[in-house]
Design a protein around this motif. Structure first.
Motif, PDB file in Angstrom:
ATOM      1  N   LYS B 336       0.850  -1.188   0.000  1.00  0.00           N
ATOM      2  CA  LYS B 336       0.000   0.000   0.000  1.00  0.00           C
ATOM      3  C   LYS B 336       0.889   1.243   0.000  1.00  0.00           C
ATOM      4  N   ALA B 337       0.593   2.189  -0.892  1.00  0.00           N
ATOM      5  CA  ALA B 337       1.528   3.282  -1.181  1.00  0.00           C
ATOM      6  C   ALA B 337       2.028   4.002   0.081  1.00  0.00           C
ATOM      7  N   GLU B 338       1.114   4.402   0.939  1.00  0.00           N
ATOM      8  CA  GLU B 338       1.497   5.204   2.097  1.00  0.00           C
ATOM      9  C   GLU B 338       2.474   4.449   3.008  1.00  0.00           C
ATOM     10  N   ASP B 339       2.149   3.192   3.274  1.00  0.00           N
ATOM     11  CA  ASP B 339       3.001   2.376   4.153  1.00  0.00           C
ATOM     12  C   ASP B 339       4.323   2.020   3.473  1.00  0.00           C
ATOM     13  N   TYR B 340       4.223   1.729   2.196  1.00  0.00           N
ATOM     14  CA  TYR B 340       5.418   1.378   1.430  1.00  0.00           C
ATOM     15  C   TYR B 340       6.404   2.549   1.422  1.00  0.00           C
ATOM     16  N   LEU B 341       5.893   3.767   1.228  1.00  0.00           N
ATOM     17  CA  LEU B 341       6.774   4.945   1.187  1.00  0.00           C
ATOM     18  C   LEU B 341       7.475   5.161   2.531  1.00  0.00           C
ATOM     19  N   LYS B 342       6.744   4.948   3.607  1.00  0.00           N
ATOM     20  CA  LYS B 342       7.355   5.082   4.940  1.00  0.00           C
ATOM     21  C   LYS B 342       8.460   4.037   5.116  1.00  0.00           C
ATOM     22  N   ALA B 343       8.159   2.819   4.684  1.00  0.00           N
ATOM     23  CA  ALA B 343       9.148   1.743   4.812  1.00  0.00           C
ATOM     24  C   ALA B 343      10.383   2.037   3.960  1.00  0.00           C
ATOM     25  N   MET B 344      10.152   2.544   2.741  1.00  0.00           N
ATOM     26  CA  MET B 344      11.288   2.853   1.871  1.00  0.00           C
ATOM     27  C   MET B 344      12.157   3.947   2.498  1.00  0.00           C
ATOM     28  N   ALA B 345      11.516   4.939   3.099  1.00  0.00           N
ATOM     29  CA  ALA B 345      12.267   6.031   3.725  1.00  0.00           C
ATOM     30  C   ALA B 345      13.133   5.518   4.878  1.00  0.00           C
ATOM     31  N   ALA B 346      12.707   4.441   5.493  1.00  0.00           N
ATOM     32  CA  ALA B 346      13.457   3.894   6.639  1.00  0.00           C
ATOM     33  C   ALA B 346      14.446   2.804   6.235  1.00  0.00           C
ATOM     34  N   THR B 347      14.694   2.668   4.932  1.00  0.00           N
ATOM     35  CA  THR B 347      15.560   1.588   4.423  1.00  0.00           C
ATOM     36  C   THR B 347      16.968   1.635   5.023  1.00  0.00           C
ATOM     37  N   LYS B 348      17.432   0.486   5.441  1.00  0.00           N
ATOM     38  CA  LYS B 348      18.844   0.311   5.820  1.00  0.00           C
ATOM     39  C   LYS B 348      19.194  -1.102   5.409  1.00  0.00           C
ATOM     40  N   ILE B 349      19.852  -1.248   4.277  1.00  0.00           N
ATOM     41  CA  ILE B 349      20.106  -2.599   3.780  1.00  0.00           C
ATOM     42  C   ILE B 349      21.416  -2.653   2.998  1.00  0.00           C
ATOM     43  N   ASP B 350      22.106  -3.763   3.123  1.00  0.00           N
ATOM     44  CA  ASP B 350      23.322  -4.001   2.345  1.00  0.00           C
ATOM     45  C   ASP B 350      22.971  -4.864   1.142  1.00  0.00           C
ATOM     46  N   LEU B 351      23.256  -4.340  -0.045  1.00  0.00           N
ATOM     47  CA  LEU B 351      23.019  -5.108  -1.271  1.00  0.00           C
ATOM     48  C   LEU B 351      24.308  -5.169  -2.092  1.00  0.00           C
ATOM     49  N   VAL B 352      24.186  -5.459  -3.374  1.00  0.00           N
ATOM     50  CA  VAL B 352      25.396  -5.712  -4.170  1.00  0.00           C
ATOM     51  C   VAL B 352      26.282  -4.463  -4.293  1.00  0.00           C
ATOM     52  N   GLY B 354      26.377  -1.887  -2.308  1.00  0.00           N
ATOM     53  CA  GLY B 354      26.808  -1.361  -1.022  1.00  0.00           C
ATOM     54  C   GLY B 354      25.632  -1.167  -0.084  1.00  0.00           C
ATOM     55  N   HIS B 355      25.774  -0.163   0.786  1.00  0.00           N
ATOM     56  CA  HIS B 355      24.755   0.069   1.813  1.00  0.00           C
ATOM     57  C   HIS B 355      23.805   1.188   1.371  1.00  0.00           C
ATOM     58  N   TYR B 356      22.504   0.897   1.459  1.00  0.00           N
ATOM     59  CA  TYR B 356      21.510   1.879   1.027  1.00  0.00           C
ATOM     60  C   TYR B 356      20.780   2.477   2.229  1.00  0.00           C
ATOM     61  N   GLU B 357      20.740   3.814   2.226  1.00  0.00           N
ATOM     62  CA  GLU B 357      19.875   4.576   3.128  1.00  0.00           C
ATOM     63  C   GLU B 357      19.425   5.809   2.371  1.00  0.00           C
ATOM     64  N   PHE B 358      18.299   6.387   2.758  1.00  0.00           N
ATOM     65  CA  PHE B 358      17.806   7.577   2.054  1.00  0.00           C
ATOM     66  C   PHE B 358      17.842   8.801   2.967  1.00  0.00           C
ATOM     67  N   ASP B 359      18.073   9.982   2.345  1.00  0.00           N
ATOM     68  CA  ASP B 359      18.036  11.232   3.116  1.00  0.00           C
ATOM     69  C   ASP B 359      16.616  11.815   3.110  1.00  0.00           C
ATOM     70  N   GLU B 360      16.478  13.017   3.637  1.00  0.00           N
ATOM     71  CA  GLU B 360      15.137  13.624   3.772  1.00  0.00           C
ATOM     72  C   GLU B 360      14.524  13.931   2.401  1.00  0.00           C
ATOM     73  N   GLN B 361      15.386  14.113   1.399  1.00  0.00           N
ATOM     74  CA  GLN B 361      14.886  14.408   0.050  1.00  0.00           C
ATOM     75  C   GLN B 361      14.660  13.127  -0.752  1.00  0.00           C
ATOM     76  N   ARG B 362      14.665  11.992  -0.078  1.00  0.00           N
ATOM     77  CA  ARG B 362      14.433  10.672  -0.667  1.00  0.00           C
ATOM     78  C   ARG B 362      15.509  10.279  -1.684  1.00  0.00           C
ATOM     79  N   GLY B 363      16.670  10.911  -1.544  1.00  0.00           N
ATOM     80  CA  GLY B 363      17.814  10.513  -2.372  1.00  0.00           C
ATOM     81  C   GLY B 363      18.706   9.582  -1.571  1.00  0.00           C
ATOM     82  N   SER B 364      19.433   8.729  -2.265  1.00  0.00           N
ATOM     83  CA  SER B 364      20.299   7.769  -1.580  1.00  0.00           C
ATOM     84  C   SER B 364      21.477   8.489  -0.922  1.00  0.00           C
ATOM     85  N   LYS B 365      21.795   8.109   0.301  1.00  0.00           N
ATOM     86  CA  LYS B 365      23.003   8.656   0.940  1.00  0.00           C
ATOM     87  C   LYS B 365      24.213   8.022   0.260  1.00  0.00           C
ATOM     88  N   PRO B 366      25.222   8.831  -0.088  1.00  0.00           N
ATOM     89  CA  PRO B 366      26.302   8.299  -0.922  1.00  0.00           C
ATOM     90  C   PRO B 366      27.356   7.487  -0.169  1.00  0.00           C
TER      91      PRO B 366
END
Lengths: 286, 386
Positions: B336-352, B354-366
């Motif tokens: 569901k869009a609203e819940d999914y967006l909140k979950a995406m904003a709280a992302t902290k995961i290691d993938l191929v 590197g490590h993904y997290e998002f800032d307040e502007q929904r851009g990936s932290k480098p």
């Protein structure tokens, strides 16, 4: 630096002129625009690229021209002859053929741009502070030779007289025993061969890809309009001016807008010379 | 209980555990995810393998139940790296295919067009490849951007350039598009801040394949270093003509043409001039185990499906990671869009990558993402410089 600018302009002009003269020849004889000419450039480049390992560069240029001669026959039978007298349909048909040619090239050669290197790419002549590859010099010399050959063909041969006769009035030419269909086919064949030579010459200077040929087509149209539509000599002059203006503008004004600058000058020129720089009567053009 | 019955129970439990997990994927339903890639046109060479990478990720998500009981179904749209087709394909995926989430596109201008559709239709979008600054931040609350934005990569480049090259003056040459102009603005500011003199500043029409006019100006300007930002096909033209002109000034390319694919195109020329360029990913001995695993999987799959040897690119990795990021957000928030967006904003995961997290502007932290400098050697092979 001026020598480099001049040679760069001549390389551009040579490519534009080969395409533009093919287009203007077809238009002069058939009164129809071949919108697949740019894609004929692309096919010529790919055929030459494919043949180089087997027959060398000169042989590859010849092979590209031979394949494009067949392509010209196919174009004439499918996109031009059925629509003679209905120019708009012919225009759309040739646009359709241009898309087909791009798709064929994507299937055969893929979409990744490919390098087309010849022995002459790595050999450079240093003039001033910058090297110029022998390939670029070949582009200038061979383009000039082919264009001279075409000028001679149109001006002094029996076939050239037929071209001019059909251009002036194809019904009268037909009544006098000239096979208009054959002359039209030859115009398209020669136009396609010119495009092939443009592709085979310019391909090694850049990368080759199925989407190449559009820029050449656009600038060729500018050259034709500048020179006087249907006029071979004027078209060559137009191509020379467009190529040189782009090259000079890129260095001394802005490379971001060199094409725009060339086209702006085209518009200004047409305000003062509405029928182009060589305003012969239309019935004398070919 | 007899030994036989204990053995039977043990065997039943052994086989039941994985099948229970398998049964769980899809137990909560199927989430349709639209993926926009250039599958035709002059960047289709990348889109075709990116599609396979995304498909591998979806298969793993479904096989290992990585989306919290939801099954993921990918629906692809051919967006051709152009804004108009991208816009139309996004509309098609939403209105006809009824996708609930979107991933894509490849080119920044096309991604911006898709982001507009996503926000209008209130469908969450993950921009995974395009690197223009602030695609998510400028387009509204439904877009996230997992790729490293230009401003971050250029900060890294400026730092690495000063560490790796000795120079006082630079020439900056870019294409006249949003990518090149953003680079020019950012790099000019960074170089001026570092006290470097910009002796040549050229912008070239992006459709003009003839770079020779630009190249002839370099010797007169006498820069210590030439920095360029030119897209993939054009970069090959530039390098070819640069080598042909015999210019020996060191050359650095911001835009990361795909390693090895680029070397197949202009390897000898790039090797001749010692081209150094930035890359988000390159297959090498220094890859992490996750990266090596992905490389092996994708290369085998491309060989099987496209019958061609393939060197994995950054874009392949980004396509794989994007599907995994989406699955992870679904797992934590549902589709569901609203819940999914909140979950995406709280992302902290290691993938191929590197490590993904998002800032307040929904851009990936480098900080956590992979970034390397590579040099083409004279034999047209690649070495990782940093």
């Amino acid at each position: 630096m001026f020598v480099q600018i001049l040679i760069n302009g001549l390389v551009l002009a040579g490519g534009y002129a080969l395409v533009a003269v093919g287009l203007t020849l077809t238009f002069g004889v058939m009164r129809m625009v071949n919108f697949a000419e740019g894609q004929s450039v692309m096919i010529g480049a790919f055929v030459a690229y494919t043949c180089v390992p087997y027959v060398g560069y000169v042989g590859a240029i010849a092979a590209a021209m031979a394949v494009n001669a067949v392509l010209g026959i196919i174009l004439e039978r499918t996109a031009f002859r059925p629509f003679r007298g209905v120019e708009l349909n012919g225009l759309i048909a040739s646009m359709g053929m241009s898309i087909v040619l791009v798709n064929v090239a994507e299937l055969v050669w893929g979409t990744t741009p490919r390098p087309f290197d010849t022995l002459y790419n790595d050999t450079s002549v240093t003039i001033g502070t910058v090297g110029i590859s022998v390939q670029r010099l070949i582009c200038v010399v061979v383009s000039g030779a082919i264009l001279t050959g075409l000028w001679w063909l149109v001006a002094y041969t029996s076939l050239g007289r037929k071209f001019r006769a059909v251009s002036e009035d194809h019904e009268t030419a037909s009544a006098m025993g000239i096979d208009v269909n054959q002359v039209s086919r030859l115009a398209l064949v020669i136009g396609s061969m010119m495009a092939a030579s443009a592709g085979a010459l310019a391909g090694p200077v850049n990368m080759i890809a199925p989407d190449m040929g559009r820029t050449e087509m656009l600038n060729a149209f500018a050259a034709i309009i500048l020179g006087g539509f249907g006029n071979v000599n004027g078209t060559i002059l137009g191509a020379l001016l467009i190529g040189l203006i782009q090259s000079i503008a890129a260095v001394y004004i802005s490379n971001a807008y060199s094409t725009s600058i060339a086209f702006a000058l085209l518009v200004v020129t047409l305000i003062f010379f509405p029928r182009g720089l060589v305003p012969e009567r239309v019935d004398e053009n070919v | 209980m007899t030994i036989r019955s204990i053995a039977a129970l043990g065997a039943a439990l052994l086989f039941a555990a994985p099948s229970a997990a398998l049964a769980q994927a899809g137990a909560k339903g199927t989430v349709k995810v639209g993926v926009l890639l250039p599958l035709t046109g002059n960047t289709a060479w990348a889109g075709k393998t990116n599609r396979i990478a995304a498909a591998i990720a979806a298969e793993e998500v479904n096989a290992q139940d990585l989306a919290g009981g939801y099954k993921i179904e990918l629906v692809f749209g051919d967006s051709q790296c152009e804004p108009r087709p991208a816009h139309d394909q996004a509309q098609r995926l939403i209105s006809q295919e009824k996708v609930q989430l979107l991933i894509g596109e490849w080119c920044s201008s096309a991604s911006a067009a898709v982001a507009q559709v996503a926000n209008d239709e209130k469908i969450p979008l993950l921009v995974n490849i395009s690197t223009a600054d602030q695609i998510a931040g400028d387009s509204g609350p439904y877009a996230f951007q997992s790729s490293m934005q230009n401003r971050y990569s250029q900060q890294r480049e400026a730092a690495l350039l000063q560490k790796d090259f000795k120079f006082e003056s630079v020439a900056i040459i870019v294409e006249n598009n949003d990518f090149g102009l953003t680079f020019r603005k950012n790099m000019t500011a960074l170089m001026q801040k570092a006290g470097k003199k910009i002796v040549l500043d050229v912008t070239q029409d992006r459709s003009d394949t003839n770079w020779y006019a630009t190249i002839t100006r370099i010797p007169a300007a006498k820069p210590d270093l030439v920095i360029v930002s030119i897209s993939a096909g054009q970069a090959a033209n530039f390098v070819k003509q640069y080598a042909e002109a015999g210019i020996t000034t060191p050359l650095f390319s911001d835009y990361p043409p795909p390693p090895r694919i680029f070397e197949k195109q202009v390897g000898p020329q790039a090797g001749k001039i010692g081209l150094v360029r930035a890359a988000f990913f390159v297959k090498s001995d220094t890859n992490t185990p996750a990266q090596k695993d992905f490389v092996a999987k994708l290369e085998a799959r491309v060989q099987k499906e496209l019958s061609e040897a393939h060197d994995v690119t950054y874009w392949d990795v980004a396509s794989y990671d994007a599907v995994r990021l989406v699955a992870d957000a679904i797992k934590r928030g549902g589709p569901k869009a609203e819940d999914y967006l909140k979950a995406m904003a709280a992302t902290k995961i290691d993938l191929v990558l590197g490590h993904y997290e998002f800032d307040e502007q929904r851009g990936s932290k480098p900080e956590g993402l992979n970034f390397v400098f590579i040099r083409t050697k004279p034999d047209a092979t690649i070495e990782v410089v940093q």
